[in-house]
Structure formats: C-alpha cells, structure tokens
Design a protein around this motif. Structure first.
Motif, mmCIF file in Angstrom:
data_model
loop_
_atom_site.group_PDB
_atom_site.id
_atom_site.type_symbol
_atom_site.label_atom_id
_atom_site.label_comp_id
_atom_site.label_asym_id
_atom_site.label_seq_id
_atom_site.Cartn_x
_atom_site.Cartn_y
_atom_site.Cartn_z
ATOM 1 N N LEU A 101 -36.029 50.498 -18.000
ATOM 2 C CA LEU A 101 -35.506 50.688 -16.646
ATOM 3 C C LEU A 101 -34.568 51.889 -16.581
ATOM 4 C CD1 LEU A 101 -35.299 49.603 -13.755
ATOM 5 C CD2 LEU A 101 -33.491 48.048 -14.540
ATOM 6 N N SER A 102 -33.899 52.208 -17.679
ATOM 7 C CA SER A 102 -32.923 53.306 -17.692
ATOM 8 C C SER A 102 -33.576 54.671 -17.445
ATOM 9 C CB SER A 102 -32.174 53.331 -19.029
ATOM 10 O OG SER A 102 -33.061 53.622 -20.092
ATOM 11 N N SER A 103 -34.874 54.757 -17.682
ATOM 12 C CA SER A 103 -35.571 56.037 -17.468
ATOM 13 C C SER A 103 -36.003 56.235 -16.017
ATOM 14 C CB SER A 103 -36.792 56.129 -18.383
ATOM 15 O OG SER A 103 -37.739 55.113 -18.065
ATOM 16 N N GLU A 104 -35.778 55.217 -15.175
ATOM 17 C CA GLU A 104 -36.161 55.314 -13.768
ATOM 18 C C GLU A 104 -35.020 55.902 -12.934
ATOM 19 O OE1 GLU A 104 -39.291 54.647 -12.804
ATOM 20 O OE2 GLU A 104 -39.666 54.227 -14.926
ATOM 21 N N ALA A 105 -35.332 56.207 -11.678
ATOM 22 C CA ALA A 105 -34.345 56.815 -10.775
ATOM 23 C C ALA A 105 -33.362 55.754 -10.290
ATOM 24 C CB ALA A 105 -35.065 57.453 -9.588
ATOM 25 N N LEU A 106 -32.153 55.778 -10.848
ATOM 26 C CA LEU A 106 -31.104 54.836 -10.460
ATOM 27 C C LEU A 106 -29.879 55.629 -10.014
ATOM 28 C CD1 LEU A 106 -31.329 52.345 -13.475
ATOM 29 C CD2 LEU A 106 -32.161 51.913 -11.158
ATOM 30 N N SER A 107 -29.106 55.029 -9.113
ATOM 31 C CA SER A 107 -27.855 55.665 -8.696
ATOM 32 C C SER A 107 -26.846 55.605 -9.846
ATOM 33 C CB SER A 107 -27.287 54.953 -7.466
ATOM 34 O OG SER A 107 -26.868 53.648 -7.824
ATOM 35 N N THR A 108 -25.761 56.343 -9.708
ATOM 36 C CA THR A 108 -24.721 56.360 -10.747
ATOM 37 C C THR A 108 -24.156 54.960 -10.975
ATOM 38 O OG1 THR A 108 -24.116 58.620 -10.129
ATOM 39 C CG2 THR A 108 -22.522 57.371 -11.439
ATOM 40 N N LYS A 109 -23.906 54.241 -9.877
ATOM 41 C CA LYS A 109 -23.362 52.885 -9.980
ATOM 42 C C LYS A 109 -24.365 51.940 -10.636
ATOM 43 C CE LYS A 109 -20.966 49.322 -7.335
ATOM 44 N NZ LYS A 109 -20.431 48.915 -6.017
ATOM 45 N N GLU A 110 -25.640 52.091 -10.292
ATOM 46 C CA GLU A 110 -26.678 51.235 -10.885
ATOM 47 C C GLU A 110 -26.828 51.525 -12.376
ATOM 48 O OE1 GLU A 110 -29.698 50.460 -7.079
ATOM 49 O OE2 GLU A 110 -29.928 52.251 -8.340
ATOM 50 N N SER A 111 -26.730 52.798 -12.752
ATOM 51 C CA SER A 111 -26.821 53.157 -14.170
ATOM 52 C C SER A 111 -25.656 52.553 -14.957
ATOM 53 C CB SER A 111 -26.818 54.677 -14.332
ATOM 54 O OG SER A 111 -27.978 55.253 -13.753
ATOM 55 N N GLU A 112 -24.481 52.555 -14.333
ATOM 56 C CA GLU A 112 -23.304 51.957 -14.963
ATOM 57 C C GLU A 112 -23.492 50.449 -15.121
ATOM 58 O OE1 GLU A 112 -18.536 52.495 -14.440
ATOM 59 O OE2 GLU A 112 -19.643 51.853 -12.649
ATOM 60 N N ALA A 113 -24.039 49.823 -14.071
ATOM 61 C CA ALA A 113 -24.292 48.376 -14.129
ATOM 62 C C ALA A 113 -25.304 48.050 -15.222
ATOM 63 C CB ALA A 113 -24.801 47.884 -12.776
ATOM 64 N N LEU A 114 -26.337 48.889 -15.332
ATOM 65 C CA LEU A 114 -27.352 48.679 -16.374
ATOM 66 C C LEU A 114 -26.720 48.708 -17.771
ATOM 67 C CD1 LEU A 114 -30.900 50.183 -16.532
ATOM 68 C CD2 LEU A 114 -29.413 50.343 -18.526
ATOM 69 N N THR A 115 -25.867 49.708 -18.005
ATOM 70 C CA THR A 115 -25.198 49.827 -19.308
ATOM 71 C C THR A 115 -24.344 48.606 -19.596
ATOM 72 O OG1 THR A 115 -25.122 52.237 -19.099
ATOM 73 C CG2 THR A 115 -23.620 51.227 -20.684
ATOM 74 N N ASN A 116 -23.650 48.106 -18.574
ATOM 75 C CA ASN A 116 -22.761 46.960 -18.770
ATOM 76 C C ASN A 116 -23.528 45.649 -18.933
ATOM 77 O OD1 ASN A 116 -19.896 47.919 -18.650
ATOM 78 N ND2 ASN A 116 -20.660 48.854 -16.772
ATOM 79 N N ILE A 117 -24.680 45.528 -18.288
ATOM 80 C CA ILE A 117 -25.530 44.353 -18.515
ATOM 81 C C ILE A 117 -26.012 44.352 -19.964
ATOM 82 C CG2 ILE A 117 -27.757 43.279 -17.954
ATOM 83 C CD1 ILE A 117 -27.334 44.225 -15.060
ATOM 84 N N LEU A 118 -26.357 45.543 -20.441
ATOM 85 C CA LEU A 118 -26.797 45.674 -21.832
ATOM 86 C C LEU A 118 -25.674 45.286 -22.794
ATOM 87 C CD1 LEU A 118 -29.211 46.580 -23.573
ATOM 88 C CD2 LEU A 118 -28.278 48.894 -23.523
#
Length: 316
Positions: free
Chosen positions: A171-188
């Motif tokens: 999912l990290s390689s898809e088009a995500l907003s800055t906030k969504e990318s941050e959320a993804l990292t924190n979920i990980l």
C-alpha cells in the motif's frame, strides 16, 4: 458413541455431538409416530426389489436417515439454537487469517485499504490481548489447555502481523496523502508492538512450563502482587486498543500517567519481594522468576503505551 468421543473436547466438538444425538432422537420420535406406514414402506421395498434380510435392514436405515434429513433440514437454525442452549460457552476457534485485508482495494481505493489496515490492527490487538490473558491464567491455574490456546493464539498473531506488514508495504507504493502515509507508518509500528506483546505472552507461558517442571511455588503474597500488576497491565492494554478504535486522544493522554504508575508498581514489587527473600519467606528460585514475570508485564505496558502515544499525537 458421539458423546463419548466428545468428552474432553472443545465446545464446538461437544455441540457437534449434541446435534448428532438430537438429530437421531428427534428422528426416532418421528419414526415411532409413523411406525406403521414406515414399516409398510420397508416391506414394499423388500417385496418389489426382492431384497435379502440384510439389504432390507440397510434400506430401512437409509430411508430413516434420508427422510429424517429432509424433515429436519428446514429447522437447522432451531437445532443449532437448541444445541447452543444445551451446551453454552464460547467457541474456542482461532482464525489464523486476517479479516479485513482486501488486496483489490490497494489499487482501486488506497484510502479505504488504509482504513481496513487499521481495522486489521485492532483485530491483531484482540489476539495480543487474549494471549496476554491466557499467559496469566496459565500461571494461576497451570492448566495445559491454557498453554495450548496461548501457543495457538501466538501463531495467529504472527500470521496476521506478517500479512498486515506485507499489505502495508504494498500500500505504501500507492498515491497517499502525507497524513495517510504517516498513519500507514504508525500502523506498521503498532503492529510490531502488538506482535511483541504476543512474544511476551509466549515467553510467560514458557516460563510457567519451567516453573511447573521445577515445582517452583510462589507465596500467597507474591501471587496477590502478581494479580495486582497483571490486572493493571491488562486493563491498560485494553484501554490502549480502545483509544485506537475510538480515536480517543483524552483516553490516550490518561494512559501516560497510568503507565508511570505501572512502572512505579514494578519497582515497589521488586523491593517487597527482595524483602521476602531476605526473611526466608520465598525461595531464591521463586524470587528470580517473580522478577522475570513482572518485568514482562512492564514491557507489555511499554508496547501498549507506544500505541497510545500515536493516538495522543493523532498519528494513527
């Protein structure tokens, strides 16, 4: 036979046996009510098909089961309800696969996929919480079934953590907003913390195995202290997960003070246990293992606090 086979089995197996017995008892009652036409039907089979006595019995048995199945088929729900009432309890089924990770959403709707990843994180958290609970129950009850459930739950945690990690990397390689990318990292990161809670639960189960083998026993005071710090830690983990689920920054902030209280409690229990050792109220072997257990509890609280901090900072 079905009842005997289910003795000592889990709830699901006992319900299967109960359904088997109920099916046959109900069918027998129906057959007795219509015994005369049933007997006439079997005699007709025997005469028309020129059946031997053995085949006549086989046809009677087959007719009974087929007719019974046809009659009871519309009432499967009622039969399941009856068996559940007769044999109450929670099904002990561990699902090893994730529930919310839809691969198609990664490309089609990345934002929804991220939301599902958060749901999966909470699903993983439920297993981490359960594993921690089972590890304490095993210390207190020393029931091997608790250990088996704990090991199975840890397997589920590892499987879901691996799948969630792979999902988030894709999912990290898809088009995500800055906030969504941050959320993804924190979920990980939070997934790692929950997996570590599962590791601590597994370690506690293995430690209890050692205590049982070596016949190490804790004093009544030690057991009371273990219960105290366990209860505080277990509620702490549940509230950390609840803060994620409800996106509750207030609850997450409250957990910071409770985390400090758990750390202070650990230091206090170390001192009181050393005092018992000096007085000869506890064996050196029990003393070392007591310290190991409460250390695991504070590490579990640390991992739960890591998750709560992300909620507090609105990063997850």
């Amino acid at each position: 036979t079905a009842i005997i086979a289910s003795l000592g089995a889990n709830i699901a197996a006992k319900r299967v046996a109960g359904a088997h017995v109920a099916f046959n008892v109900i069918g027998t009652i129906i057959c007795l009510v219509f015994l005369v036409p049933f007997t006439s039907l079997i005699q007709w089979f025997e005469t028309t098909l020129h059946l031997s006595p053995e085949m006549t019995i086989a046809f009677a048995h087959g007719t009974f089961n087929i007719t019974n199945t046809i009659i009871q088929f519309p009432f499967i729900g009622a039969l399941a309800f009856l068996v559940t009432k007769l044999i109450p309890g929670e099904d002990e089924v561990v699902k090893y696969e994730p529930l919310y990770l839809d691969e198609h959403l990664i490309k089609q709707a990345p934002s929804i996929a991220l939301g599902n990843a958060k749901k999966e994180l909470l699903h993983l958290g439920g297993y981490a919480d359960k594993a921690f609970s089972l590890s304490y129950d095993y210390i207190v009850q020393q029931n091997e079934k608790m250990a088996e459930k704990g090991h199975k739950t840890e397997e589920a945690i590892n499987t879901i953590d691996d799948d969630l990690t792979r999902y988030l990397i894709r999912l990290s390689s898809e088009a995500l907003s800055t906030k969504e990318s941050e959320a993804l990292t924190n979920i990980l990161d939070s997934s790692r913390d929950l997996e570590r809670i599962g590791d601590h639960a597994e370690a506690l189960i293995n430690l209890t195995d050692y205590l049982i083998r070596k016949k190490v026993e804790f004093s009544a005071d030690a057991l009371d202290e273990l219960e105290d710090i366990y209860q505080k830690t277990a509620i702490f983990v549940k509230d950390a997960l609840r803060s994620v689920e409800e996106d509750d920054q207030t609850l997450a902030a409250e957990l910071e003070q409770r985390h400090e209280a758990i750390e202070k409690l650990e230091k206090k229990l170390r001192k009181t246990h050393i005092s018992r050792l000096n007085k000869g109220e506890c064996t050196p072997q029990a003393g070392v293992n007591f310290i190991d257990i409460i250390s695991h509890y504070t590490r579990v609280a640390d991992h739960a606090m890591n998750i709560a901090e992300k909620v507090q900072m609105e990063q997850i």
